[in-house]
Design an enzyme around this catalytic site. Structure first.
Site, mmCIF file in Angstrom:
data_model
loop_
_atom_site.group_PDB
_atom_site.id
_atom_site.type_symbol
_atom_site.label_atom_id
_atom_site.label_comp_id
_atom_site.label_asym_id
_atom_site.label_seq_id
_atom_site.Cartn_x
_atom_site.Cartn_y
_atom_site.Cartn_z
ATOM 1 N N CYS A 42 0.862 -1.181 0.000
ATOM 2 C CA CYS A 42 0.000 0.000 0.000
ATOM 3 C C CYS A 42 0.901 1.233 0.000
ATOM 4 O O CYS A 42 2.110 1.117 -0.191
ATOM 5 C CB CYS A 42 -0.960 -0.009 1.194
ATOM 6 N N THR A 43 0.351 2.407 0.211
ATOM 7 C CA THR A 43 1.114 3.642 0.043
ATOM 8 C C THR A 43 2.319 3.716 0.969
ATOM 9 O O THR A 43 3.459 3.844 0.529
ATOM 10 C CB THR A 43 0.212 4.865 0.273
#
Length: 302
Positions: free
Chosen positions: A198-199
Site C-alpha cells: 500500500c502507500t
C-alpha cells in the site's frame, strides 16, 4: 523560497488514552506551524504532515520522545505547492495541507473489523512477514511467478500505479476488503506467497493480519510501502506508474521516466490524473479522468 517537505508515518502501539495523545499532537503541530492529517486510536497513530524542514525535524524528535512512538518510521517526500505568509509560529504554511486535522477514531484504517486487530508493544500481532525492498526482490528472484502481489489500496489508486502483475481487488473503500476476502474469490492464493502493499505500509499491517486469519498461509507485507520502495528503486524496479497521495499534490512520481498507465474513464487517453466527483445519489467517488475531460459532465462520469 524553500519547498516544503512532507512526512508520511504510522506506528502500531497500545494507547491507553488516545484523546490525551490527540491534544498533545495537535498542540505540537500548531506550535511548529505544521499542517496535515493525523489519526489516533487505541491501536496507535497514522499521519501525514507538511511544513518546513527544521519544524519537521523537531516534530520527529518530540514524537519519538514519547515511549510508545519511539520506533516510528518516517518517510520523506517533497511538497509541490507554493507557500503562503508565515503563520503565528513564524513558519510558512504549506498549501499541500490547507489545515491541521487531528482526530481519534475506532480504527486507524477503516476496515470495519476493529475486533480482529490485536496490537502489543511490538506492533500488530499475527501480521505478515515484513520485507524490505531488497528482500522483496530476493523473494521474487527465488520464487518467481509463484509470488503474488496483492494491492491493499482502493481501485482508483491502483489504476494510476501498481506493481507489475498485481492483483487489484474490486474495492472503492478500505471497508470493502473484508467482504472481498470472505467472498472466496482469492482462495486459490492461500498456498502461494502473497505480498501485500500500500502507500506507506499502514493498510497492509492490518490487511496481512486479516488475510492470515482467513487461511492465507504465506503472507508478506512491503515494509514502508510503495513510498519506501520508490526511495530505493524509483522506476527501475517492479513498480510502474504514479503513486496516489492523500494531500494537495494528488500524486507523486519517483522519476521523470515514470510510466503513465492510467486511462481516462471518458476518452481512454493515458493519464495519471484523479478527480473527485459528487454522486447524484449522494456521497463522493474518485475517478481517473484526463485534464481535457475534467468537468464534462460535472457529476459522476459513470
Amino acid at each position: 523560497m524553500a519547498i516544503p517537505k512532507i512526512l508520511l508515518y504510522y506506528v502500531f502501539a497500545p494507547l491507553a488514552d488516545p484523546e490525551a495523545v490527540r491534544l498533545w499532537q495537535r498542540d505540537l503541530c500548531e506550535s511548529l506551524g505544521l499542517r496535515g492529517r493525523i489519526l489516533l486510536s487505541e491501536h496507535g497513530m497514522n499521519g501525514t504532515v507538511g511544513g518546513e524542514l527544521p519544524a519537521l525535524k523537531k516534530y520527529i524528535r518530540k514524537t519519538r520522545d514519547y515511549a510508545p512512538f519511539k520506533g516510528t518510521g518516517f518517510k520523506w517526500s517533497e511538497g509541490t505547492a507554493t507557500t503562503v505568509e508565515p503563520g503565528p509560529s513564524g513558519y510558512r504554511e504549506s498549501l499541500d495541507f490547507p489545515k491541521l486535522s487531528v482526530k481519534v477514531r475506532r480504527e486507524l484504517v477503516t476496515f470495519g473489523a476493529p475486533g480482529d486487530l490485536a496490537v502489543d508493544g511490538a506492533g500488530v500481532v499475527g501480521g505478515g512477514t515484513h520485507l524490505t525492498p531488497q528482500e522483496l526482490h530476493e523473494l521474487v528472484a527465488a520464487r518467481g511467478e509463484e509470488v503474488v502481489f496483492f494491492d491493499g489500496r482502493n481501485a482508483y489508486e491502483a489504476a494510476i500505479g501498481r506493481f507489475d502483475g498485481a492483483i487489484v481487488p474490486d474495492v472503492n473503500t478500505t471497508a470493502d476488503f473484508v467482504g472481498e476476502l470472505d467472498s472466496g474469490k482469492y482462495d486459490d492464493l492461500k498456498g502461494r506467497p502473497v505480498v501485500t502493499y500500500c502507500t506507506g505500509g499502514v493498510r497492509c499491517e492490518v490487511l496481512s493480519s486479516l488475510m492470515k486469519q482467513r487461511g492465507f498461509e504465506d503472507v508478506y507485507q512491503l515494509d514502508g510501502g510503495i513510498a519506501r520502495y520508490g526511495e530505493v528503486y524509483g522506476d527501475g524496479g517492479l513498480w510502474s506508474g504514479s503513486l496516489y497521495v492523500f494531500d494537495g499534490r494528488g500524486r507523486m512520481e519517483f522519476s521523470p521516466e515514470a510510466a503513465v498507465i492510467g486511462r481516462c474513464i471518458r476518452c481512454e487517453a493515458p493519464t495519471s490524473n484523479v478527480e473527485t466527483y459528487d454522486l447524484p445519489a449522494g456521497g463522493r467517488e474518485q475517478y481517473v479522468v484526463c485534464e481535457a475531460c475534467v468537468g464534462v459532465p460535472q457529476t459522476s462520469p459513470s
